[in-house]
Enzyme design. Structure first.
Site, PDB file in Angstrom:
ATOM      1  N   HIS A  78       0.822  -1.702   0.102  1.00 41.63           N
ATOM      2  CA  HIS A  78      -0.410  -0.022  -0.286  1.00 41.63           C
ATOM      3  C   HIS A  78       0.886   1.285  -0.107  1.00 41.63           C
ATOM      4  O   HIS A  78       0.686   2.146  -0.930  1.00 41.63           O
ATOM      5  CB  HIS A  78      -1.133  -0.092   1.233  1.00 41.63           C
ATOM      6  CG  HIS A  78      -1.582  -1.214   1.612  1.00 41.63           C
ATOM      7  ND1 HIS A  78      -2.032  -1.988   3.305  1.00 41.63           N
ATOM      8  CD2 HIS A  78      -2.915  -1.379   0.374  1.00 41.63           C
ATOM      9  CE1 HIS A  78      -2.817  -2.347   2.745  1.00 41.63           C
ATOM     10  NE2 HIS A  78      -3.380  -2.516   0.991  1.00 41.63           N
ATOM     11  N   LYS A 108     -17.731  -6.216   7.587  1.00 39.88           N
ATOM     12  CA  LYS A 108     -17.135  -7.191   7.036  1.00 39.88           C
ATOM     13  C   LYS A 108     -15.765  -7.412   7.967  1.00 39.88           C
ATOM     14  O   LYS A 108     -15.844  -6.290   8.909  1.00 39.88           O
ATOM     15  CB  LYS A 108     -15.540  -6.448   5.620  1.00 39.88           C
ATOM     16  CG  LYS A 108     -14.683  -6.808   5.232  1.00 39.88           C
ATOM     17  CD  LYS A 108     -14.413  -6.052   3.963  1.00 39.88           C
ATOM     18  CE  LYS A 108     -13.075  -6.850   2.893  1.00 39.88           C
ATOM     19  NZ  LYS A 108     -12.512  -5.758   2.623  1.00 39.88           N
ATOM     20  N   ARG A 151      -2.314  -6.323  -8.765  1.00 42.48           N
ATOM     21  CA  ARG A 151      -0.949  -7.123  -8.273  1.00 42.48           C
ATOM     22  C   ARG A 151      -0.948  -8.010  -8.989  1.00 42.48           C
ATOM     23  O   ARG A 151       0.106  -8.094 -10.024  1.00 42.48           O
ATOM     24  CB  ARG A 151      -0.750  -7.898  -7.051  1.00 42.48           C
ATOM     25  CG  ARG A 151      -0.429  -7.403  -5.827  1.00 42.48           C
ATOM     26  CD  ARG A 151      -1.170  -7.671  -4.569  1.00 42.48           C
ATOM     27  NE  ARG A 151      -2.863  -6.903  -3.856  1.00 42.48           N
ATOM     28  CZ  ARG A 151      -3.627  -7.327  -3.260  1.00 42.48           C
ATOM     29  NH1 ARG A 151      -2.693  -7.221  -2.283  1.00 42.48           N
ATOM     30  NH2 ARG A 151      -4.811  -7.144  -3.193  1.00 42.48           N
ATOM     31  N   SER A 197      -2.675  -7.762   3.130  1.00 44.50           N
ATOM     32  CA  SER A 197      -2.290  -7.517   4.642  1.00 44.50           C
ATOM     33  C   SER A 197      -2.842  -9.023   4.734  1.00 44.50           C
ATOM     34  O   SER A 197      -2.948  -9.093   6.242  1.00 44.50           O
ATOM     35  CB  SER A 197      -4.189  -6.785   4.644  1.00 44.50           C
ATOM     36  OG  SER A 197      -3.811  -5.676   4.317  1.00 44.50           O
TER      37      SER A 197
HETATM   38  P1  ADP Z   1      -9.525  -3.835  -0.794  1.00 43.37           P
HETATM   39  O1  ADP Z   1     -10.233  -4.355   0.929  1.00 43.37           O
HETATM   40  O2  ADP Z   1     -10.379  -2.116  -1.168  1.00 43.37           O
HETATM   41  O3  ADP Z   1      -8.664  -4.670  -1.903  1.00 43.37           O
HETATM   42  P2  ADP Z   1      -7.015  -3.782   0.414  1.00 43.37           P
HETATM   43  O4  ADP Z   1      -6.617  -3.183   1.973  1.00 43.37           O
HETATM   44  O5  ADP Z   1      -6.830  -5.111   0.882  1.00 43.37           O
HETATM   45  O6  ADP Z   1      -7.988  -3.285  -0.181  1.00 43.37           O
HETATM   46  O7  ADP Z   1      -6.271  -2.850  -0.480  1.00 43.37           O
HETATM   47  C1  ADP Z   1      -6.636  -1.218  -1.198  1.00 43.37           C
HETATM   48  C2  ADP Z   1      -6.105  -1.290  -2.911  1.00 43.37           C
HETATM   49  O8  ADP Z   1      -4.431  -1.871  -1.825  1.00 43.37           O
HETATM   50  C3  ADP Z   1      -6.669  -2.203  -3.536  1.00 43.37           C
HETATM   51  O9  ADP Z   1      -6.357  -1.478  -4.659  1.00 43.37           O
HETATM   52  C4  ADP Z   1      -5.644  -3.596  -3.765  1.00 43.37           C
HETATM   53  O10 ADP Z   1      -5.381  -4.193  -5.086  1.00 43.37           O
HETATM   54  C5  ADP Z   1      -3.726  -2.796  -3.564  1.00 43.37           C
HETATM   55  N1  ADP Z   1      -2.770  -3.210  -2.786  1.00 43.37           N
HETATM   56  C6  ADP Z   1      -3.159  -4.430  -1.544  1.00 43.37           C
HETATM   57  N2  ADP Z   1      -1.825  -4.851  -2.097  1.00 43.37           N
HETATM   58  C7  ADP Z   1      -1.365  -4.355  -2.504  1.00 43.37           C
HETATM   59  C8  ADP Z   1       0.528  -4.583  -3.217  1.00 43.37           C
HETATM   60  N3  ADP Z   1       1.207  -5.095  -2.182  1.00 43.37           N
HETATM   61  N4  ADP Z   1       1.117  -3.532  -3.966  1.00 43.37           N
HETATM   62  C9  ADP Z   1      -0.044  -2.949  -5.078  1.00 43.37           C
HETATM   63  N5  ADP Z   1      -1.368  -2.613  -4.464  1.00 43.37           N
HETATM   64  C10 ADP Z   1      -2.146  -3.134  -3.053  1.00 43.37           C
END
Ligand code: ADP
Length: 160
Positions: free
Chosen positions: A16, A40, A89, A127
């Site tokens: 992130h 959630k 990703r 995460s």
């Molecule tokens: P959500 O529940 O909306 O997917 P996340 O917190 O998991 O929320 O992710 C938020 C955003 O960050 C999403 O667009 C996700 O694809 C991106 N993201 C999460 N991890 C990574 C990573 N390792 N590299 C690039 N983008 C990421």
């Protein structure tokens, strides 16, 4: 241009933070919008997720942390913004992201979703995997900043 980067951030990872840093260089203002969705199941409360994001993004003056619940399109409109950033990703992200972007555009035609491709070293990082490793007492030093690592250790101290 002002953009919104929405997500659960449960918790924030280096994946992130890489997207946040790169977007803060490309856009005038980045609003990180943490989804406060009661249905959630999150490990961290909304207050904890806000605190961790504030601490890990304080070096970026044009980054702001906010929370939202309900529809992303309503929130984006409310903020007077029409551009959303999402991280991509692997192919596995693609179908869901494409669906969300198309549905959002149907309800808010001016809304654009911009995808930023993850850095190769963070393609596997999520995460969920970080929580899984931390729950078994594994080291997550190379996936999350120190404050997040400590918050995870605190959460799992007493087991689940
Ligand atoms: P959500 O529940 O909306 O997917 P996340 O917190 O998991 O929320 O992710 C938020 C955003 O960050 C999403 O667009 C996700 O694809 C991106 N993201 C999460 N991890 C990574 C990573 N390792 N590299 C690039 N983008 C990421």
């Amino acid at each position: 241009m002002k953009v919104i980067y929405p997500g659960s951030f449960d918790p924030v990872t280096y994946g992130h933070l890489d997207i946040i840093e790169r977007s803060s260089k490309k856009f005038d203002k980045v609003i990180i919008a943490i989804l406060n969705n009661k249905s959630k199941k999150n490990l961290f409360t909304i207050e904890e997720r806000v605190r961790l994001l504030k601490e890990t993004t304080k070096q970026f003056p044009n980054v702001e942390i906010d929370t939202f619940s309900g529809l992303l399109t309503s929130y984006v409109k409310e903020k007077g913004c029409s551009t959303v950033i999402r991280g991509l990703r692997a192919v596995s992200d693609f179908e869901y992201e494409m669906q969300m972007a198309l549905v959002n555009r149907k309800t808010y035609p001016e809304m654009e979703t911009i995808f930023m491709v993850s850095r190769a070293e963070y393609v596997f990082l999520s995460s969920s995997i970080v929580k899984e490793i931390a729950s078994f007492g594994g080291k997550v030093t190379c996936f999350v900043p120190k404050v997040v690592e400590e918050a995870l250790a605190n959460k799992f101290k007493g087991g689940f």
